[in-house]
Design an enzyme around this catalytic site. Sequence first.
Site, mmCIF file in Angstrom:
data_model
loop_
_atom_site.group_PDB
_atom_site.id
_atom_site.type_symbol
_atom_site.label_atom_id
_atom_site.label_comp_id
_atom_site.label_asym_id
_atom_site.label_seq_id
_atom_site.Cartn_x
_atom_site.Cartn_y
_atom_site.Cartn_z
ATOM 1 N N ARG A 1 1.263 4.018 -8.566
ATOM 2 C CA ARG A 1 2.677 3.683 -8.667
ATOM 3 C C ARG A 1 3.533 4.815 -8.092
ATOM 4 O O ARG A 1 4.517 4.568 -7.396
ATOM 5 C CB ARG A 1 3.068 3.416 -10.122
ATOM 6 C CG ARG A 1 4.473 2.867 -10.264
ATOM 7 C CD ARG A 1 4.926 2.706 -11.707
ATOM 8 N NE ARG A 1 4.023 1.935 -12.528
ATOM 9 C CZ ARG A 1 4.338 1.496 -13.752
ATOM 10 N NH1 ARG A 1 5.535 1.773 -14.277
ATOM 11 N NH2 ARG A 1 3.463 0.805 -14.460
ATOM 12 N N GLU B 1 1.001 -2.375 -3.345
ATOM 13 C CA GLU B 1 0.258 -2.808 -4.532
ATOM 14 C C GLU B 1 -0.014 -1.550 -5.342
ATOM 15 O O GLU B 1 -0.634 -0.612 -4.841
ATOM 16 C CB GLU B 1 -1.053 -3.482 -4.133
ATOM 17 C CG GLU B 1 -1.831 -4.004 -5.325
ATOM 18 C CD GLU B 1 -3.319 -4.025 -5.082
ATOM 19 O OE1 GLU B 1 -4.057 -3.491 -5.930
ATOM 20 O OE2 GLU B 1 -3.731 -4.558 -4.034
ATOM 21 N N LYS C 1 -2.892 5.037 8.391
ATOM 22 C CA LYS C 1 -3.029 6.366 7.787
ATOM 23 C C LYS C 1 -4.327 6.358 6.988
ATOM 24 O O LYS C 1 -4.441 5.677 5.970
ATOM 25 C CB LYS C 1 -1.832 6.653 6.879
ATOM 26 C CG LYS C 1 -1.995 7.797 5.873
ATOM 27 C CD LYS C 1 -2.158 9.142 6.548
ATOM 28 C CE LYS C 1 -2.049 10.276 5.508
ATOM 29 N NZ LYS C 1 -3.131 10.255 4.491
ATOM 30 N N GLU D 1 -1.499 1.498 -17.324
ATOM 31 C CA GLU D 1 -2.828 1.557 -16.732
ATOM 32 C C GLU D 1 -3.434 2.954 -16.863
ATOM 33 O O GLU D 1 -2.763 3.959 -16.632
ATOM 34 C CB GLU D 1 -2.737 1.183 -15.256
ATOM 35 C CG GLU D 1 -4.067 1.231 -14.519
ATOM 36 C CD GLU D 1 -3.905 0.975 -13.027
ATOM 37 O OE1 GLU D 1 -4.760 0.291 -12.459
ATOM 38 O OE2 GLU D 1 -2.922 1.468 -12.433
ATOM 39 N N GLY E 1 2.805 7.025 -5.744
ATOM 40 C CA GLY E 1 2.758 7.031 -4.290
ATOM 41 C C GLY E 1 3.507 5.859 -3.684
ATOM 42 O O GLY E 1 4.238 6.012 -2.691
ATOM 43 N N CYS F 1 -8.312 -2.600 -8.965
ATOM 44 C CA CYS F 1 -6.930 -2.870 -9.368
ATOM 45 C C CYS F 1 -6.842 -4.065 -10.307
ATOM 46 O O CYS F 1 -5.814 -4.274 -10.955
ATOM 47 C CB CYS F 1 -6.062 -3.102 -8.140
ATOM 48 S SG CYS F 1 -6.807 -4.146 -6.890
#
Length: 527
Positions: free
Chosen positions: A243, A265, A184, A394, A245, A302
Site C-alpha cells: 500500500r 493492486e 521497472k 494485512e 509503494g 495477494c
Amino acid sequence: MQISGRLLIGKESVAGTEKGFRAFNPTTGETMEPEFSGASKAQVAEACELARGAFDAYRATSLEQRALFLEAIADAIMALGDELIDRAMAESGLPRPRLEGERGRTVGQLRLFATVVRDGMWLGPILDSALPDRKPLPRPDLRQRKIPLGPVAVFGASNFPLAFSVAGGDTASALAAGCPVVAKAHPSHPGTSELVGLAVQHAVASCGLPAGVFSMVTGASNEVGEALAAHPAITAVAFTGSRRGGLALASIAASRPVPVPMYAEMSSVNPVFLLPGSLSGDVSVLAQGFADSATLGAGQFCTQPGIVFALEGEAFDRFEAAAAEAIAAKGASTMLNPGIHAAYERGLSSIEGHDGVSEIARGKSEGSGKCGAVAGLFKTTSEKFLEDRRLSEENFGPSSLLVRCKSFEQMNALAESLEGQLTATLHMTAADTPQARSLVSILERKVGRILINGFPTGVEVSYAMVHGGPYPATSNDRHTSVGATAIDRFLRPVCYQNFPGELLPDALDDANTLNLWRLRDGKLKQE
C-alpha cells in the site's frame, strides 16, 4: 542467455550509471552475481522517449501483427528453458513446481491476449447512422472505437517474479492494447527480469517492430520508479505491491502537470465467512483447505485468506481445533526477501502482543533458512475486532485470524466494517442461502471477486475474472489486473463525426473490413 546486469533500452543493452546492487538468495542468505547497475533519470527518460516515439507506429499495427508479437514473446520465454526457472528459484526461494506453473501462467496470459486482440471486441466499435430528416434537428453520422492511451510504466511485483513482472499480465494487456511498455524490474529478482526482458526484446526485433515498444530499467532505490512514473511520455502506470509503494506512485501520477491513471493492486485480507451449514459435519477437509490456502507460497499471495468469520459455538470450536492441527503441521517457508520477512515478523509481534488476541497454533520452525516464515493462527472476538482496526489490516505472510461472531447481525456488521478487498469467500450449504444472500449484498460493495465453497488463492486467467476491488485493495476499482478485460485499463474512447470513408479506421468502416461484432444503430451485428 547471458545475464549481464545491464538495462534494456529499446534494442540496446546498456550499463546503468547509478549505484549497483546484487540479487539476494533468500534461502542461503548469499548475494549473487552479476552486479546490476541502476538506471539514472536520464536513462529512464531515454527509455520513455523511445516509447513515445514508437507509439504511433506500434498502435497502427494490424490485429494479426500484434497477436503474433504476443505469441512470439511467449515462445521466447519458453525457449529460455531451465535457465529461467533456476535463476528464479535462486532469487525468490520459490520451489520449482510453483515457478514452472507461474511460467505457464505467464505465457498463457500472453496467448490469451493474442486471442483477445484478434477477436477485436476490445475495440468496442459503435456506429450510429446519420438521420438527416430527423426533426427538429438532424443527427450526424457518429462512430466510436477505443484507442490505446500511450506508453505504460509497469512495475514488477516481488511475489510473482514471472506472472506479475516484466512480461506479466500488466505488460501483456498494455502491449495488446497497442501501448509500448517501459518495465521497472523488481530488485528482488533482477536476473529473472533480465532474462525475460531479453526475451521480449528478441520478440520486438523478430517481429520487425520499433525498438521503443519495450524497455526495461532497474535500480534498488525509489528514485528510478519515481522518475518513471513522473515522466511526461508515460500515460498510465501499473503496479502490484505494498500500500505504501502504491500510494507513493499514485501521488506522483496524480500530481503531474497532466495527471495519468494509476492502477495499483495493494493490500487485501480476503475474508472468509463460514456459515453454519459448512460446519455441520466433518470439518477436517474444510480446515485443511483453509490451512493450505493460508500458507501457500509462504502466505505471499495477494489473495491469502487472512481473516475467518463464523458464529461462536461447538461447530466453530471443531473447525478451530482442526485448523490449528493443520497449521501446526506446516513447515516454515522461505519468504521472498529480508524486507518482507522482517515486516512479517513485526506483524506477528504486534498481533501476539494484542490483549484481545490469543494464539491458537504456530507452524514448525525447523529448516526455515535465512528468510523463513513460521505460520501462525490466532483468534479474537467480534467486539475486539471492531474496536481495533489494526486487526483488520494485512500481515503479508502465512498468518490468519479467526473471529467469533455472536449472531448473523454481528457477522453482517463485521462485513460492513471491512475495507475494500480483492476477494471474499462464503462456505455454505443450501440451508444458509438467506444469510448468504444478505452477506453477498454487502460484499458486492466491498470486493472484486466473491467465491462460494472454495479458497481465493487460485486466480484463473480468463474472460470473466476480476482481480481488483475497492480501495485499498486497488487504487481504481473499475478495472481488473487479471483476465481479458484488463486491456480496458489502457484504452480510451474516441468518437468520429461525419467522417468520410477514406478517413475512417478499419474498425468503423462500412464494409466491416475486420469482420467485427459491432453495435450498429443499437443492434449487435457482424456486418
